[in-house]
Scaffold this motif. Sequence first.
Motif, PDB file in Angstrom:
ATOM      1  N   PHE A 189       0.839  -1.191   0.000  1.00 20.50           N
ATOM      2  CA  PHE A 189       0.000   0.000   0.000  1.00 20.50           C
ATOM      3  C   PHE A 189       0.875   1.242   0.000  1.00 20.50           C
ATOM      4  O   PHE A 189       1.833   1.345   0.759  1.00 20.50           O
ATOM      5  CB  PHE A 189      -0.909   0.023   1.231  1.00 20.50           C
ATOM      6  N   ASP A 190       0.536   2.158  -0.869  1.00 19.81           N
ATOM      7  CA  ASP A 190       1.270   3.415  -1.006  1.00 19.81           C
ATOM      8  C   ASP A 190       0.297   4.554  -0.715  1.00 19.81           C
ATOM      9  O   ASP A 190      -0.768   4.649  -1.334  1.00 19.81           O
ATOM     10  CB  ASP A 190       1.824   3.524  -2.435  1.00 19.81           C
ATOM     11  N   TYR A 191       0.657   5.419   0.231  1.00 14.91           N
ATOM     12  CA  TYR A 191      -0.256   6.488   0.650  1.00 14.91           C
ATOM     13  C   TYR A 191      -0.488   7.521  -0.448  1.00 14.91           C
ATOM     14  O   TYR A 191      -1.474   8.254  -0.413  1.00 14.91           O
ATOM     15  CB  TYR A 191       0.263   7.155   1.922  1.00 14.91           C
ATOM     16  N   ILE A 215      -4.177 -11.445 -10.319  1.00 14.64           N
ATOM     17  CA  ILE A 215      -3.785 -10.192  -9.657  1.00 14.64           C
ATOM     18  C   ILE A 215      -4.983  -9.648  -8.895  1.00 14.64           C
ATOM     19  O   ILE A 215      -6.106  -9.613  -9.423  1.00 14.64           O
ATOM     20  CB  ILE A 215      -3.321  -9.159 -10.702  1.00 14.64           C
ATOM     21  N   PHE A 216      -4.751  -9.241  -7.665  1.00 13.57           N
ATOM     22  CA  PHE A 216      -5.779  -8.575  -6.878  1.00 13.57           C
ATOM     23  C   PHE A 216      -5.272  -7.195  -6.468  1.00 13.57           C
ATOM     24  O   PHE A 216      -4.090  -7.022  -6.157  1.00 13.57           O
ATOM     25  CB  PHE A 216      -6.133  -9.378  -5.622  1.00 13.57           C
ATOM     26  N   CYS A 217      -6.173  -6.250  -6.456  1.00 10.64           N
ATOM     27  CA  CYS A 217      -5.821  -4.868  -6.094  1.00 10.64           C
ATOM     28  C   CYS A 217      -6.912  -4.325  -5.184  1.00 10.64           C
ATOM     29  O   CYS A 217      -8.106  -4.542  -5.425  1.00 10.64           O
ATOM     30  CB  CYS A 217      -5.693  -4.017  -7.362  1.00 10.64           C
ATOM     31  N   LYS A 218      -6.509  -3.636  -4.131  1.00 15.06           N
ATOM     32  CA  LYS A 218      -7.487  -3.012  -3.233  1.00 15.06           C
ATOM     33  C   LYS A 218      -7.018  -1.607  -2.882  1.00 15.06           C
ATOM     34  O   LYS A 218      -5.822  -1.310  -2.908  1.00 15.06           O
ATOM     35  CB  LYS A 218      -7.692  -3.842  -1.968  1.00 15.06           C
ATOM     36  N   GLY A 219      -7.990  -0.738  -2.533  1.00 14.59           N
ATOM     37  CA  GLY A 219      -7.608   0.610  -2.163  1.00 14.59           C
ATOM     38  C   GLY A 219      -8.783   1.567  -2.157  1.00 14.59           C
ATOM     39  O   GLY A 219      -9.951   1.149  -2.060  1.00 14.59           O
ATOM     40  N   ALA A 220      -8.473   2.853  -2.267  1.00 13.79           N
ATOM     41  CA  ALA A 220      -9.496   3.891  -2.274  1.00 13.79           C
ATOM     42  C   ALA A 220     -10.420   3.686  -3.473  1.00 13.79           C
ATOM     43  O   ALA A 220      -9.946   3.476  -4.591  1.00 13.79           O
ATOM     44  CB  ALA A 220      -8.843   5.265  -2.333  1.00 13.79           C
ATOM     45  N   PRO A 221     -11.733   3.734  -3.271  1.00 13.93           N
ATOM     46  CA  PRO A 221     -12.673   3.457  -4.360  1.00 13.93           C
ATOM     47  C   PRO A 221     -12.448   4.282  -5.622  1.00 13.93           C
ATOM     48  O   PRO A 221     -12.471   3.739  -6.730  1.00 13.93           O
ATOM     49  CB  PRO A 221     -14.033   3.766  -3.721  1.00 13.93           C
ATOM     50  N   GLY A 231      -7.577  10.449   6.947  1.00 12.39           N
ATOM     51  CA  GLY A 231      -7.311   9.977   5.589  1.00 12.39           C
ATOM     52  C   GLY A 231      -8.558   9.388   4.955  1.00 12.39           C
ATOM     53  O   GLY A 231      -8.512   8.893   3.828  1.00 12.39           O
ATOM     54  N   ASP A 232      -9.676   9.425   5.674  1.00 11.57           N
ATOM     55  CA  ASP A 232     -10.922   8.867   5.149  1.00 11.57           C
ATOM     56  C   ASP A 232     -11.502   9.742   4.046  1.00 11.57           C
ATOM     57  O   ASP A 232     -11.180  10.931   3.922  1.00 11.57           O
ATOM     58  CB  ASP A 232     -11.959   8.725   6.270  1.00 11.57           C
ATOM     59  N   HIS A 233     -12.408   9.155   3.279  1.00 11.06           N
ATOM     60  CA  HIS A 233     -13.142   9.903   2.260  1.00 11.06           C
ATOM     61  C   HIS A 233     -13.915  11.025   2.942  1.00 11.06           C
ATOM     62  O   HIS A 233     -14.397  10.862   4.080  1.00 11.06           O
ATOM     63  CB  HIS A 233     -14.104   8.950   1.534  1.00 11.06           C
TER      64      HIS A 233
END
Length: 205
Positions: free
Chosen positions: A71-73, A90-96, A194-196
């Motif tokens: 994870f990269d901020y 490949i799986f990717c997760k993060g900010a929508p 850091g939330d939406h």
Amino acid sequence: ITQNKMEVVAWEENSSQIEPSEDLLDAALLCNRAEISTGDPVEQALVKFSNNYTDVARRRSAYPLICEYPFDYHLKRMSTVHPMKEGFRIFCKGAPEVILSLCQTAVTSKGQKVMTADAYQKLIEKHDALAGLGYRIIAFAKRESSTLPASRIQTEESLSFIGFIAMADPLRDDIIQAVDQCHKAGIRLLMLTGDHPLTAAAIGM
């Protein structure tokens, strides 16, 4: 403000299934370095959630991690690569908003569909509805590759959107009293997060 004790409270997929799909569970537990009792609170919550529906150890053994982009901020995402019988998954997760921008298709009950502007907007609306309840939303995507990607850019291109997972982080028991005391003392409070923005606004209210 919150206890930093994350718990999965909802998920959203383009499917009529009562339980989360295998794709979503695999993404949540494989694109993840935590265990049930150790690791980042968000990732722990995802492992606990997955463990309710599948054997986490068995799935991780079936699809071992061979490459990871942590994870990269700045990028607001994380990706992992896992070997299959033929090729790699490949799986990717993060900010929508970040994950959706990388997706060309979306997984549905009728197979993968092209990510049209209308489909994208509907997913944004689903996200906003969950974020407006004060939930932290994580987006998940996947793709298959016949060869091992040579870079992060190659790994994270042409993804297919899987779904959202929503998490709640309970407010601290003493937070209402603490905020009230600050207001009475004339102290102006600012919340850094850091939330939406929709999530942060709901928590702040």
